[in-house]
Scaffold this motif. Structure first.
Motif, mmCIF file in Angstrom:
data_model
loop_
_atom_site.group_PDB
_atom_site.id
_atom_site.type_symbol
_atom_site.label_atom_id
_atom_site.label_comp_id
_atom_site.label_asym_id
_atom_site.label_seq_id
_atom_site.Cartn_x
_atom_site.Cartn_y
_atom_site.Cartn_z
ATOM 1 N N LYS A 87 1.033 -1.349 0.008
ATOM 2 C CA LYS A 87 0.113 -0.081 0.091
ATOM 3 C C LYS A 87 0.725 1.279 -0.190
ATOM 4 N N GLU A 120 -2.129 5.655 2.146
ATOM 5 C CA GLU A 120 -2.979 4.598 2.444
ATOM 6 C C GLU A 120 -2.893 4.082 4.017
ATOM 7 N N SER A 145 -5.153 4.579 7.135
ATOM 8 C CA SER A 145 -5.534 3.111 8.115
ATOM 9 C C SER A 145 -5.072 3.582 9.320
ATOM 10 N N SER A 151 -13.887 -3.536 7.055
ATOM 11 C CA SER A 151 -13.480 -2.619 5.986
ATOM 12 C C SER A 151 -12.021 -2.781 5.341
ATOM 13 N N GLN A 152 -11.108 -2.844 6.553
ATOM 14 C CA GLN A 152 -9.675 -2.715 6.421
ATOM 15 C C GLN A 152 -9.568 -4.436 5.618
ATOM 16 N N VAL A 172 -10.430 -4.115 2.143
ATOM 17 C CA VAL A 172 -9.451 -3.159 1.299
ATOM 18 C C VAL A 172 -8.239 -3.769 1.163
ATOM 19 N N GLN A 199 -6.052 -4.988 -2.678
ATOM 20 C CA GLN A 199 -4.986 -4.438 -2.968
ATOM 21 C C GLN A 199 -4.129 -5.173 -4.123
#
Length: 161
Positions: free
Chosen positions: A12, A16, A20, A91-92, A95, A99
């Motif tokens: 990332k 990003e 986070s 959510s993480q 994501v 990625q």
């Protein structure tokens, strides 16, 4: 100007990571603030219990009701923070699961951009024009193939509108 740039080793970007990290720090601060208020809540409950000792029987239900409301609001607040934490972690995870695909798409876009940049101006010689049309046809097929690999497939016209 570049369409996309891939970060080192498919990781990332720093922005990003900072975003986070900020969310996780914010969640931890909320949880810490909640934890810091627990002694105040206990003191309030003890004061209510002490107060009931000195009240007439008719007034005790009002204190019980107030204590019950405070306890319910406290539990609700804790549940909301727990739900926020679950959503944040979920959510993480989502994501993070996308990625690699995003990084692959960035690399493909950068590669395609390079190929488009290296195209020569349209020639006037028939052989040169045939070669350029062949190169463009191969590029179009590669782009369509890539678009059809997405989930769900995206019609090429969607990018032109």
């Amino acid at each position: 100007m570049s369409i996309a740039r891939v970060t080192k080793c498919g990781r990332k970007s720093e922005e990003e990571d900072i975003g986070s990290l900020f969310l996780f720090i914010l969640l931890k601060e909320i949880q810490k603030a909640l934890l810091a208020k627990e002694p105040d809540l206990s003191s309030c409950k003890e004061l209510g219990d002490d107060l009931k000792k000195y009240l007439v029987q008719d007034e005790k239900p009002k204190v019980d009701q107030a204590q019950s409301e405070v306890n319910e609001k406290w539990r609700s607040l804790q549940a909301d923070v727990d739900e926020l934490a679950k959503k944040l972690f979920s959510s993480q995870a989502r994501v993070d699961s996308y990625q690699p695909e995003v990084n692959e798409l960035k690399a493909w876009l950068t590669d395609t951009e390079g190929k488009l940049t290296n195209l020569e101006p349209v020639g006037v010689e028939p052989e040169q024009v045939k070669q350029q049309l062949g190169t463009q046809a191969v590029s179009c097929v590669a782009v369509r193939k890539r678009l059809c690999q997405s989930d769900p497939p995206i019609p090429p016209r969607a990018y032109l509108e």
